[in-house]
Design an enzyme around this catalytic site. Structure first.
Site, PDB file in Angstrom:
ATOM      1  N   LYS A 163      -0.198  52.882   2.373  1.00  0.00           N
ATOM      2  CA  LYS A 163       0.302  54.267   2.526  1.00  0.00           C
ATOM      3  C   LYS A 163      -0.748  55.272   2.078  1.00  0.00           C
ATOM      4  O   LYS A 163      -0.506  56.465   2.048  1.00  0.00           O
ATOM      5  CB  LYS A 163       1.559  54.460   1.676  1.00  0.00           C
ATOM      6  CG  LYS A 163       2.696  53.520   1.997  1.00  0.00           C
ATOM      7  CD  LYS A 163       3.833  53.754   0.991  1.00  0.00           C
ATOM      8  CE  LYS A 163       4.720  52.535   0.896  1.00  0.00           C
ATOM      9  NZ  LYS A 163       5.512  52.557  -0.347  1.00  0.00           N
ATOM     10  N   HIS A 216     -19.179  38.565  -8.071  1.00  0.00           N
ATOM     11  CA  HIS A 216     -17.970  37.721  -8.199  1.00  0.00           C
ATOM     12  C   HIS A 216     -18.110  36.983  -9.543  1.00  0.00           C
ATOM     13  O   HIS A 216     -18.368  35.784  -9.584  1.00  0.00           O
ATOM     14  CB  HIS A 216     -17.905  36.751  -7.015  1.00  0.00           C
ATOM     15  CG  HIS A 216     -16.590  36.053  -6.844  1.00  0.00           C
ATOM     16  ND1 HIS A 216     -15.610  36.009  -7.810  1.00  0.00           N
ATOM     17  CD2 HIS A 216     -16.097  35.336  -5.786  1.00  0.00           C
ATOM     18  CE1 HIS A 216     -14.581  35.307  -7.360  1.00  0.00           C
ATOM     19  NE2 HIS A 216     -14.849  34.895  -6.134  1.00  0.00           N
ATOM     20  N   ARG A 264      -9.479  42.044  -6.427  1.00  0.00           N
ATOM     21  CA  ARG A 264     -10.450  41.775  -5.351  1.00  0.00           C
ATOM     22  C   ARG A 264     -10.333  42.893  -4.333  1.00  0.00           C
ATOM     23  O   ARG A 264      -9.227  43.293  -3.961  1.00  0.00           O
ATOM     24  CB  ARG A 264     -10.166  40.436  -4.672  1.00  0.00           C
ATOM     25  CG  ARG A 264     -11.000  40.261  -3.399  1.00  0.00           C
ATOM     26  CD  ARG A 264     -10.953  38.886  -2.856  1.00  0.00           C
ATOM     27  NE  ARG A 264     -11.648  37.959  -3.727  1.00  0.00           N
ATOM     28  CZ  ARG A 264     -11.886  36.687  -3.413  1.00  0.00           C
ATOM     29  NH1 ARG A 264     -11.493  36.210  -2.245  1.00  0.00           N
ATOM     30  NH2 ARG A 264     -12.522  35.890  -4.252  1.00  0.00           N
ATOM     31  N   ARG A 319      -8.585  30.365  -3.664  1.00  0.00           N
ATOM     32  CA  ARG A 319      -8.945  29.869  -4.993  1.00  0.00           C
ATOM     33  C   ARG A 319      -8.832  30.914  -6.092  1.00  0.00           C
ATOM     34  O   ARG A 319      -8.244  30.658  -7.138  1.00  0.00           O
ATOM     35  CB  ARG A 319     -10.417  29.371  -5.021  1.00  0.00           C
ATOM     36  CG  ARG A 319     -10.613  27.941  -4.681  1.00  0.00           C
ATOM     37  CD  ARG A 319     -11.899  27.797  -3.927  1.00  0.00           C
ATOM     38  NE  ARG A 319     -11.811  28.593  -2.721  1.00  0.00           N
ATOM     39  CZ  ARG A 319     -11.245  28.137  -1.604  1.00  0.00           C
ATOM     40  NH1 ARG A 319     -10.816  26.934  -1.536  1.00  0.00           N
ATOM     41  NH2 ARG A 319     -11.126  28.919  -0.538  1.00  0.00           N
ATOM     42  N   THR A 320      -9.427  32.072  -5.881  1.00  0.00           N
ATOM     43  CA  THR A 320      -9.535  33.017  -6.994  1.00  0.00           C
ATOM     44  C   THR A 320      -8.139  33.493  -7.417  1.00  0.00           C
ATOM     45  O   THR A 320      -7.779  33.454  -8.598  1.00  0.00           O
ATOM     46  CB  THR A 320     -10.432  34.203  -6.608  1.00  0.00           C
ATOM     47  OG1 THR A 320     -11.631  33.678  -6.048  1.00  0.00           O
ATOM     48  CG2 THR A 320     -10.767  35.061  -7.805  1.00  0.00           C
TER      49      THR A 320
HETATM   50  N1   CP Z   1     -14.540  31.063  -4.117  1.00  0.00           N
HETATM   51  C1   CP Z   1     -13.677  32.017  -3.731  1.00  0.00           C
HETATM   52  O1   CP Z   1     -13.797  33.195  -4.081  1.00  0.00           O
HETATM   53  O2   CP Z   1     -12.663  31.562  -2.924  1.00  0.00           O
HETATM   54  P1   CP Z   1     -11.459  32.446  -2.386  1.00  0.00           P
HETATM   55  O3   CP Z   1     -12.046  33.465  -1.448  1.00  0.00           O
HETATM   56  O4   CP Z   1     -10.522  31.476  -1.721  1.00  0.00           O
HETATM   57  O5   CP Z   1     -10.842  33.130  -3.570  1.00  0.00           O
END
Ligand code: CP
Length: 305
Positions: free
Chosen positions: A80, A129, A101, A51-52
């Site tokens: 590396k 998040h 991320r 999703r993100t």
């Molecule tokens: N909600 C969320 O962070 O989903 P993903 O891990 O798929 O990005």
């Protein structure tokens, strides 16, 4: 230049501005299709995501911009031994904004110290998040009409769930918010969040182990997955993973207008039989994630319609 590392990097007023913009985008996204023409977002994902990452990419494409990036550490020069600091110095030459991320808490913050473009924390370890929080706030705002005077149940892995940590930080800034923290003993909300956030702001909360005990009081039920990737041993994960499974019977204890949110991915914690219940809004929530990220990109790049 602005970064978004924690939900608190945006004031309540700025958050409201983003939510209102996202709601306007949702009415007719095509009106915004040229706003980011010529701009690029880099999605630097050192951890898996559906999703993100894809909603950031969808958001930038919807705004008329372009995307570049990597979807795992293995497919970048991190394999590396390149540091996040060096990577972001380089990516700053290639893109106008970046979403990062990383499994290590604080990595997006470190990136922001070495970046000449806005950095968005797309999830750092078990910490924060913030764009999931914008998505969650938008879902509540759009479907409940307000983010005030709500009893919010947070259920599942409250220890490692970064979406829960960010959401609590954001929600305590709204009036009349109360929390029910529903988890097994081993996955309780970290003490520092209880003392430094909830108690410091006099926000009422209760802790419970049985979901049905608090269900009738809730306006929002925020279900979470047990975070397998943060466990140190598999035995504990297996013992705890199916502790809460929301099904039709449990939903029968809820208010008629309670909303069920989940940041997704779901594993077993919501039975698929709940998906058709009009109160189950987690797939709508994923759609709102695109609009929230479109609005955020515009805000951080200082762009308007
Ligand atoms: N909600 C969320 O962070 O989903 P993903 O891990 O798929 O990005």
């Amino acid at each position: 230049m602005r970064h978004l590392i924690s939900p608190l990097d945006l004031s309540v007023e700025e958050t409201e501005e983003i939510l209102l913009l996202a709601e306007d985008i949702a009415k007719d996204p095509t009106r915004y299709s040229q706003v980011c023409k010529g701009k690029k977002i880099a999605t630097l994902f050192y951890e898996p995501s559906t999703r993100t990452r894809l909603s950031f990419e969808s958001a930038m494409l919807n705004l008329g911009g372009n995307v570049l990036g990597f979807s795992s550490a293995d497919s970048s020069s991190a394999a590396k031994g390149e540091s996040v600091a060096d990577t972001i110095r380089v990516v700053s030459c290639y893109a106008d904004i970046a979403a990062i991320r990383h499994p290590k808490e604080g990595a997006p913050y470190v990136a922001s110290l070495h970046s000449s473009i806005p950095i968005i924390n797309a999830g750092d370890g078990g910490h924060q998040h913030p764009t999931q929080t914008l998505t969650d706030l938008l879902t509540i705002h759009a479907l409940k009409g307000s983010i005030s005077n709500l009893t919010i149940g947070l259920c599942g892995d409250l220890k490692f769930g970064r979406t829960v940590h960010s959401l609590i930080n954001a929600l305590v800034r709204y009036p009349g918010i109360r929390f029910a923290l529903i988890s097994p003993e081993e996955l309780k909300l970290p003490t520092y969040i209880k003392t430094d956030v909830l108690e410091a702001k006099n926000v009422p909360y209760i802790e419970a182990e049985v979901l049905e005990d608090v269900m009738p009081e809730l306006d929002i039920l925020y279900m979470t997955r047990v975070q397998k990737e943060r466990f140190f041993n598999e035995e504990d994960y297996i013992r705890l993973k199916d502790r809460y499974i929301l099904d039709k019977v449990k939903m029968s204890y809820a208010k008629e207008d309670m909303l069920v949110l989940h940041p997704l991915p779901r594993v077993n914690e919501i039975s698929v039989e709940v998906d058709d219940d009009p109160r189950a809004v987690y797939f709508k929530q994923a759609q709102f994630g695109v609009y929230a990220r479109m609005a955020l990109i515009m805000k951080l790049l200082g762009l308007s319609l």
